[in-house]
Design a protein around this motif. Structure first.
Motif, PDB file in Angstrom:
ATOM      1  N   SER A 249       2.816  72.497  58.757  1.00 23.78           N
ATOM      2  CA  SER A 249       2.442  73.748  59.412  1.00 23.78           C
ATOM      3  C   SER A 249       1.217  74.282  58.689  1.00 23.78           C
ATOM      4  N   LEU A 250       0.112  74.370  59.431  1.00 22.25           N
ATOM      5  CA  LEU A 250      -1.188  74.728  58.835  1.00 22.25           C
ATOM      6  C   LEU A 250      -1.313  76.235  58.704  1.00 22.25           C
ATOM      7  N   SER A 251      -1.808  76.689  57.544  1.00 22.45           N
ATOM      8  CA  SER A 251      -1.979  78.125  57.317  1.00 22.45           C
ATOM      9  C   SER A 251      -3.075  78.665  58.231  1.00 22.45           C
ATOM     10  N   PRO A 252      -3.049  79.981  58.518  1.00 17.44           N
ATOM     11  CA  PRO A 252      -4.050  80.549  59.435  1.00 17.44           C
ATOM     12  C   PRO A 252      -5.481  80.292  58.981  1.00 17.44           C
ATOM     13  N   ASP A 253      -5.716  80.240  57.657  1.00 15.53           N
ATOM     14  CA  ASP A 253      -7.085  79.988  57.187  1.00 15.53           C
ATOM     15  C   ASP A 253      -7.405  78.494  57.086  1.00 15.53           C
TER      16      ASP A 253
ATOM     17  N   ASP B  34      13.084  72.050  59.588  1.00 17.74           N
ATOM     18  CA  ASP B  34      12.396  72.831  60.609  1.00 17.74           C
ATOM     19  C   ASP B  34      10.902  72.726  60.342  1.00 17.74           C
ATOM     20  N   GLN B  35      10.115  72.969  61.383  1.00 10.77           N
ATOM     21  CA  GLN B  35       8.677  73.092  61.201  1.00 10.77           C
ATOM     22  C   GLN B  35       8.386  74.577  61.002  1.00 10.77           C
ATOM     23  N   ALA B  36       8.019  74.957  59.790  1.00 12.72           N
ATOM     24  CA  ALA B  36       7.819  76.374  59.466  1.00 12.72           C
ATOM     25  C   ALA B  36       6.685  76.970  60.301  1.00 12.72           C
ATOM     26  N   VAL B  37       6.700  78.288  60.462  1.00 11.40           N
ATOM     27  CA  VAL B  37       5.550  78.985  61.063  1.00 11.40           C
ATOM     28  C   VAL B  37       5.053  80.014  60.054  1.00 11.40           C
TER      29      VAL B  37
ATOM     30  N   THR C 133       3.131  84.077  53.893  1.00 14.76           N
ATOM     31  CA  THR C 133       4.568  83.893  54.044  1.00 14.76           C
ATOM     32  C   THR C 133       4.857  82.957  55.214  1.00 14.76           C
ATOM     33  N   VAL C 134       5.898  82.127  55.051  1.00 15.22           N
ATOM     34  CA  VAL C 134       6.309  81.274  56.166  1.00 15.22           C
ATOM     35  C   VAL C 134       7.730  81.629  56.597  1.00 15.22           C
ATOM     36  N   ALA C 135       8.011  81.372  57.875  1.00 12.79           N
ATOM     37  CA  ALA C 135       9.350  81.597  58.439  1.00 12.79           C
ATOM     38  C   ALA C 135       9.897  80.265  58.915  1.00 12.79           C
TER      39      ALA C 135
ATOM     40  N   PRO D 214       7.745  83.297  50.448  1.00 12.13           N
ATOM     41  CA  PRO D 214       6.310  83.213  50.155  1.00 12.13           C
ATOM     42  C   PRO D 214       5.853  81.759  50.098  1.00 12.13           C
ATOM     43  N   ALA D 215       4.618  81.505  50.518  1.00 14.60           N
ATOM     44  CA  ALA D 215       4.115  80.137  50.621  1.00 14.60           C
ATOM     45  C   ALA D 215       3.496  79.629  49.329  1.00 14.60           C
ATOM     46  N   ASP D 216       3.626  80.394  48.234  1.00 15.32           N
ATOM     47  CA  ASP D 216       2.991  79.966  46.987  1.00 15.32           C
ATOM     48  C   ASP D 216       3.996  79.606  45.897  1.00 15.32           C
ATOM     49  N   GLY D 217       5.268  79.494  46.250  1.00 13.89           N
ATOM     50  CA  GLY D 217       6.272  79.110  45.256  1.00 13.89           C
ATOM     51  C   GLY D 217       6.918  80.282  44.546  1.00 13.89           C
ATOM     52  N   THR D 218       6.407  81.462  44.733  1.00 19.39           N
ATOM     53  CA  THR D 218       6.985  82.638  44.077  1.00 19.39           C
ATOM     54  C   THR D 218       8.061  83.257  44.970  1.00 19.39           C
ATOM     55  N   GLY D 219       8.683  84.324  44.455  1.00 16.60           N
ATOM     56  CA  GLY D 219       9.583  85.139  45.272  1.00 16.60           C
ATOM     57  C   GLY D 219      10.899  84.471  45.565  1.00 16.60           C
TER      58      GLY D 219
END
Lengths: 341, 437
Positions: free
Chosen positions: A248-252, A294-297, A303-305, A320-325
């Motif tokens: 799942s590609l990030s918006p940027d 699942d394929q995250a969005v 953040t991913v869901a 969070p998509a960076d490994g934190t939280g």
């Protein structure tokens, strides 16, 4: 035993077996019927208008799995109050995604002698723009950020006795021209720098870049999975990385969140969510400790869901998509979310 | 699904005698009983096969990809089981007992599916199911052959295979009707499947005679020009493993096994045929799931007529002719013509191939294998064929990877032609024509 006695035994056994079969059928039918009743404490769902148009309030459109008359319908909640009341559309989908006013709904279609599946392209008002027959069970669906390109993946399986062979079929559709590539296997594949064609090649989990030309997907062959970068104009795919599923590609467009098969995990729950930095190819494990299939969005740039099994089908979570939280539950009884607005 | 594995049928000498002495058109009651057992059992097993992918994906939420990796192991194992089943059945003429064991084991696997919730557990249940299938196939085919007059065996096997295939086509329909009544009612599908399978076992127990007199002419009817005339079976070998393997020293058995093996090496598996139909003839996606039905329909319609033809003109000729139909199907696939009629024609040829080879091979084999070793002998030939087909699948997949689908198919067609010529030459000139009435 005389023939008469044999027939008597047969008739008696037939009666017993028919009784058992009927009881199991009635039991299953009763259970299925219960799912049409609203469950206590479940989310409030009412009929209303669901729009895929952008420009209005930020919201989530997803497959509502809460029991009741609106089960499996596309529903919407405000992104700021995901646990709040749901508005259901009347359109039933097994898998769904939407972007920029284009929706893709993979749904079951009842037939006379068998059920079949179809992919329906929806406009912003959930009206059907086109539909396509599917060769198997829907599993993934995506729309490019511009709303022009649509992709879906289905499972095709079991054509032999006690068959255990399954494959996937991934299709890509240009909604502007109507050109359908029914299988990515028609694209020219390059694996580790060499042109690759194999009957065991499977693709799944397409995610589109914002330029309406490139995409990423999983390619599996020879028992391995690869992250491939695809070119819709050149009709090619090229491998970039191994052990990547459902990217799942990030918006940027700089990172990919995907499920990675981690060694040592049970065969039934082998995946963990990871992020891959496309510039450095560095992998980061996300803070979700459970196996995600699942394929995250992307909820936003950070953040991913994704869905995990819940009491009523699946629940949606974010991390969070960076490994934190820590993972947080977004809403219960929902699947296949798309963030719109 | 409907293919290489035949399901076993018991037979009684009285049946054979009746079929021989009475009207030529009579099919032995035992063959009908075994056909009924197979029909019922196929309804049961194909119900499960039809819903299994859906059950795994939507019922259990599993991703079944890569699940097929174990298929190779299963195939090897089931080949072994088949030989064991054949041997056990011959010892003391226990064809029916071994068949009951095989059918019973598969029936018991159905409720176990309700308890299995993970891929490894489901894999284990499916393996047990296949073990049951492996066990019963050769004894059942031995019973069909023993119950039929030698000159009408082709038709007897045709009737059995047609009934079997009818069950395979009814199974998915039954499963669909259940899911229509109870959405996600997979437990109901498995329970009903078990009840149906239990009924099949009961029919086998009640209506298939258990004793087959081995001595005398019943097994090897002395009609002039029967196939057994060529087999040096007069010594009535004791059914030991050694004797079973020694069958390979019997010239017609060896030749038949070799021929089946050779032709099996060029028989591309069904999944590949359906993939090629899509790739080369552009069959639309939505028809993909229905392609096996096309093959089955042709098999069902042609099994009896081609079985009769085999009795008339010779089983060997029809068996080779079936491979010619397969070769023609390959050629049609190679042309890549996008005509709407071509997929139908290809599927008809594919089904015709099974109708001309599956039961016909067993009918031919039965003529060369003495009655005392009938199950072992049939198991030997079936196993050789199955292993050759499995090797072909692997080789074809590798060829596809290396050269692409067209070249792989072209190669398969060439190999099939060569193997057919080889098999044709193998046929000894002094061997008797199959059961010319």
């Amino acid at each position: 035993m005389t023939l008469r006695n044999k027939i008597l035994v047969l008739v008696a056994a037939l009666a017993v077996l028919a009784g058992v079969a009927t009881a199991s059928l009635l039991h299953a039918a009763g259970r299925a019927d219960k799912k049409n009743q609203i469950q206590a404490g479940g989310p409030h769902v009412s009929t209303g208008t669901v729009s895929l148009a952008s420009g209005s309030e930020r919201r989530i459109v997803f497959r509502n799995m809460a029991w009741g008359p609106h089960r499996d319908e596309l529903a919407t909640v405000a992104a700021t109050a995901p646990a709040g009341p749901r508005t259901a559309s009347g359109v039933k989908c097994l898998r769904f995604y939407a972007a920029a006013g284009t929706g893709i709904c993979l749904q079951a279609e009842r037939g006379a002698v068998t059920d079949s599946y179809r992919a329906v392209v929806l406009d912003a008002g959930l009206k059907e723009r086109a539909h396509y027959g599917l060769p198997g069970i829907p599993t993934r669906a995506r729309v490019s950020p511009s709303g022009r390109w649509v992709a879906w993946t289905v499972f095709v399986g079991g054509d032999s006795y006690a068959g255990t062979n399954f494959s996937t079929r991934t299709a890509v559709l240009d909604t502007r021209t109507g050109r359908l590539t029914s299988s990515l296997e028609d694209f020219t594949a390059t694996l580790d720098g060499k042109e690759h064609h194999a009957a065991d090649t499977n693709f799944w989990g397409v995610t589109f870049a914002a330029d309406d030309r490139h995409f990423y997907a999983t390619m599996a062959t020879g028992g391995h999975t690869y992250l491939v970068r695809g070119d819709l104009a050149a009709r090619t795919v090229t491998s970039l990385h191994t052990n990547v599923e459902c990217p799942s590609l990030s918006p940027d467009g700089t990172r990919i969140v995907y499920k990675k098969r981690v060694l040592g995990l049970p065969a039934d729950a082998p995946w963990r969510l990871y992020a891959l930095d496309l510039a450095t190819m560095r992998e980061t494990a996300l803070a979700e400790p459970r196996s995600v299939d699942d394929q995250a969005v992307w909820q936003d740039g950070n953040t991913v869901a994704y869905a995990l099994a819940g009491d009523y089908g699946t629940d949606l979570y974010t991390v969070p998509a960076d490994g934190t939280g820590k993972p947080r539950r977004l809403l219960t009884a929902g699947l296949a979310p798309a963030y719109l607005g | 699904m409907y293919v290489a594995d035949s399901r076993g049928t018991p037979a009684a000498a009285t049946d054979a005698a009746r079929a021989r002495s009475g009207r030529r058109s009579a099919i032995a009651p035992t063959v009908f009983a075994l056909g009924t057992v197979s029909l019922i059992t196929d309804v049961s097993s194909e119900m499960v096969t039809a819903v299994l992918p859906l059950y795994l994906v939507t019922g259990l939420g599993l991703s079944p990809l890569g699940f097929g990796l174990l298929d190779g192991v299963y195939n090897g194992f089931s080949a072994l089981v088949r030989l064991v089943g054949g041997h056990l059945a011959d010892r003391g003429g226990r064809h029916k007992a071994v068949a009951v064991l095989g059918y019973g084991l598969s029936a018991l696997c159905k409720p176990l599916l309700l308890l299995a919730s993970s891929l490894p557990m489901i894999g284990a249940v499916l393996a047990a199911d296949r073990t049951g299938k492996g066990l019963r196939t050769a004894p059942r085919d031995a019973l069909i052959s023993l119950a039929s007059a030698p000159e009408a065996r082709g038709r007897a096997f045709g009737v059995h295979r047609a009934m079997d295939t009818a069950g395979a086509m009814l199974g998915p329909l039954t499963a669909f009707l259940i899911l229509r009544q109870a959405a996600e009612g997979y437990d109901a599908v498995f329970t009903v499947s078990f009840c149906v399978a239990a009924l099949g076992v009961l029919v086998l127990l009640l209506f298939v005679p258990s004793r087959i007199p081995l001595a005398g002419p019943a097994g090897r009817a002395p009609t002039a020009g029967t196939p057994s005339a060529g087999a040096p079976a007069e010594a009535a070998p004791h059914p030991s493993l050694k004797a079973a393997l020694a069958l390979l020293h019997v010239r017609p058995v060896r030749q038949l096994t070799l021929a089946a093996l050779l032709l099996g090496l060029a028989t591309v598996s069904d999944s590949f045929v359906y993939l090629l139909l899509q790739h080369r003839l552009g069959v639309p996606d939505r028809w993909f799931a229905l392609l096996p039905l096309g093959t089955a329909a042709a098999f069902l319609l042609l099994a009896v007529p081609l079985g009769r033809l085999a009795d008339k003109v010779g089983r060997w000729q029809v068996f080779l002719g079936g491979h010619a139909a397969l070769l023609l199907a390959y050629v049609l696939l190679l042309t890549g013509w996008q005509s709407p009629a071509l997929p139908f024609l290809t599927l008809a040829l594919h089904g015709g191939f099974y109708a001309a080879t599956d039961g016909v091979l067993m009918a031919a084999a039965a003529g060369s294998v003495p009655a005392e070793l009938r199950s072992s002998g049939l198991a030997l030939i079936q196993t050789g064929q199955a292993l050759a087909r499995f090797a072909c699948s692997i080789a074809f997949g590798a060829a596809w990877t290396a050269w692409g689908d067209r070249t792989a198919l072209g190669t398969a067609a060439t190999v099939l032609t060569a193997c057919a010529v080889g098999a044709f030459l193998l046929r000894p000139s002094n061997s008797p024509k199959e059961a010319r009435p």
